[in-house]
Design a protein around this motif. Structure first.
Motif, PDB file in Angstrom:
ATOM      1  N   THR A 274       0.847  -1.182   0.000  1.00  0.00           N
ATOM      2  CA  THR A 274       0.000   0.000   0.000  1.00  0.00           C
ATOM      3  C   THR A 274       0.888   1.240   0.000  1.00  0.00           C
ATOM      4  O   THR A 274       2.063   1.181   0.355  1.00  0.00           O
ATOM      5  CB  THR A 274      -0.927   0.020   1.227  1.00  0.00           C
ATOM      6  OG1 THR A 274      -0.156  -0.240   2.408  1.00  0.00           O
ATOM      7  CG2 THR A 274      -2.029  -1.025   1.113  1.00  0.00           C
ATOM      8  N   ALA A 275       0.321   2.371  -0.361  1.00  0.00           N
ATOM      9  CA  ALA A 275       1.104   3.582  -0.589  1.00  0.00           C
ATOM     10  C   ALA A 275       1.604   4.196   0.713  1.00  0.00           C
ATOM     11  O   ALA A 275       0.944   4.143   1.759  1.00  0.00           O
ATOM     12  CB  ALA A 275       0.268   4.602  -1.348  1.00  0.00           C
ATOM     13  N   MET A 276       2.787   4.799   0.621  1.00  0.00           N
ATOM     14  CA  MET A 276       3.388   5.553   1.712  1.00  0.00           C
ATOM     15  C   MET A 276       3.670   6.962   1.167  1.00  0.00           C
ATOM     16  O   MET A 276       4.423   7.137   0.227  1.00  0.00           O
ATOM     17  CB  MET A 276       4.690   4.877   2.161  1.00  0.00           C
ATOM     18  CG  MET A 276       5.359   5.531   3.352  1.00  0.00           C
ATOM     19  SD  MET A 276       6.998   4.778   3.727  1.00  0.00           S
ATOM     20  CE  MET A 276       6.576   3.045   3.968  1.00  0.00           C
ATOM     21  N   ASN A 277       3.034   7.962   1.778  1.00  0.00           N
ATOM     22  CA  ASN A 277       3.159   9.352   1.327  1.00  0.00           C
ATOM     23  C   ASN A 277       3.563  10.188   2.536  1.00  0.00           C
ATOM     24  O   ASN A 277       2.742  10.458   3.412  1.00  0.00           O
ATOM     25  CB  ASN A 277       1.828   9.829   0.751  1.00  0.00           C
ATOM     26  CG  ASN A 277       1.941  11.137   0.006  1.00  0.00           C
ATOM     27  OD1 ASN A 277       2.831  11.942   0.291  1.00  0.00           O
ATOM     28  ND2 ASN A 277       1.039  11.378  -0.933  1.00  0.00           N
ATOM     29  N   ILE A 278       4.828  10.600   2.601  1.00  0.00           N
ATOM     30  CA  ILE A 278       5.367  11.154   3.843  1.00  0.00           C
ATOM     31  C   ILE A 278       6.277  12.349   3.573  1.00  0.00           C
ATOM     32  O   ILE A 278       6.706  12.584   2.438  1.00  0.00           O
ATOM     33  CB  ILE A 278       6.167  10.088   4.626  1.00  0.00           C
ATOM     34  CG1 ILE A 278       7.360   9.598   3.790  1.00  0.00           C
ATOM     35  CG2 ILE A 278       5.267   8.932   5.048  1.00  0.00           C
ATOM     36  CD1 ILE A 278       8.284   8.644   4.535  1.00  0.00           C
ATOM     37  N   GLY A 279       6.565  13.099   4.640  1.00  0.00           N
ATOM     38  CA  GLY A 279       7.614  14.102   4.615  1.00  0.00           C
ATOM     39  C   GLY A 279       7.299  15.351   3.839  1.00  0.00           C
ATOM     40  O   GLY A 279       8.200  15.985   3.282  1.00  0.00           O
ATOM     41  N   GLY A 280       6.025  15.757   3.822  1.00  0.00           N
ATOM     42  CA  GLY A 280       5.668  16.931   3.064  1.00  0.00           C
ATOM     43  C   GLY A 280       6.318  18.206   3.540  1.00  0.00           C
ATOM     44  O   GLY A 280       6.507  19.153   2.773  1.00  0.00           O
ATOM     45  N   ASN A 281       6.705  18.264   4.823  1.00  0.00           N
ATOM     46  CA  ASN A 281       7.340  19.460   5.385  1.00  0.00           C
ATOM     47  C   ASN A 281       8.751  19.191   5.879  1.00  0.00           C
ATOM     48  O   ASN A 281       9.286  19.932   6.700  1.00  0.00           O
ATOM     49  CB  ASN A 281       6.482  20.032   6.521  1.00  0.00           C
ATOM     50  CG  ASN A 281       5.175  20.587   6.013  1.00  0.00           C
ATOM     51  OD1 ASN A 281       5.161  21.397   5.095  1.00  0.00           O
ATOM     52  ND2 ASN A 281       4.062  20.142   6.594  1.00  0.00           N
TER      53      ASN A 281
END
Length: 208
Positions: free
Chosen positions: A177-184
């Motif tokens: 499944t997707a991992m979407n991290i570290g936007g900031n």
């Protein structure tokens, strides 16, 4: 119950019946194992600078059966309010954090669902474990996952972009499944981190 402070020692166990809420105007400490009954139990320590919640291990009374045991923790919006859980979560369906300046989950986090919101500031998860459902961290402060060579898995996927900064160590995993991290911002601590989203069609990793 609605009382000023609440505490137990570490000599036995504290059991809450189904859908029991405890509200204090200051510190809440449950130093022995906490077992919650079927339904949702709310622990609310008020809104004072001393409105801290400190718990040891937390478990559901159903022991992994078909019953549902949920717990909600609220330490208020004061800048000094803290939620600290030193032991493991076991047989808990949903853990919800609704308000706190800092949250420290130091034991194994083995639950079905984790939920927080923008009223939660800093969060750290440092005891390994598995969260089964897709997880979105909405806390607006820092997020720390693992502080050593630990493995924390978010089986249904992970989104962590609202945080002011994400710090990782050990292994952070999802299961195809997707991992979407570290936007900031993303910081790798210690010996660094391994990101593992599996090998399935949705096993994408997005940073930033």
């Amino acid at each position: 119950a609605n009382i000023s402070t609440f505490s137990t020692n570490a000599d036995g166990g504290t059991v809450l019946a189904s859908n029991v809420d405890i509200t204090t105007t200051s510190t809440m400490t449950i130093a022995d194992g906490l077992t919650i009954g079927v339904g949702t139990s709310i622990l609310d320590a008020g809104t004072a600078s001393t409105s801290d919640i400190t718990l040891a291990a937390v478990s559901g009374a159903g022991n992994g059966t078909t019953t549902v045991e949920n717990i909600t923790l609220d330490a208020g919006a004061d800048n000094g309010s803290a939620i600290i859980v030193t032991g493991a979560f076991t047989d808990i369906d949903t853990l919800t954090i609704t308000d706190a300046s800092s949250v420290e989950l130091r034991g194994a986090l083995n639950i079905q669902t984790y939920a927080d919101n923008g009223d939660v500031n800093n969060v750290s998860i440092t005891g390994t474990g598995t969260v089964n459902d897709a997880t979105t961290f909405n806390n607006v402060g820092t997020l720390l996952i693992n502080d050593a060579a630990e493995t924390t898995t978010f089986t249904g996927g992970l989104t962590a972009n609202a945080n002011s900064e994400l710090t990782l160590q050990g292994t952070l995993a999802t299961t195809n499944t997707a991992m979407n991290i570290g936007g900031n911002g993303l910081t790798l601590a210690g010996a660094g981190a391994t990101l593992n989203a599996g090998t399935g069609g949705n096993s994408n990793i997005t940073i930033g």
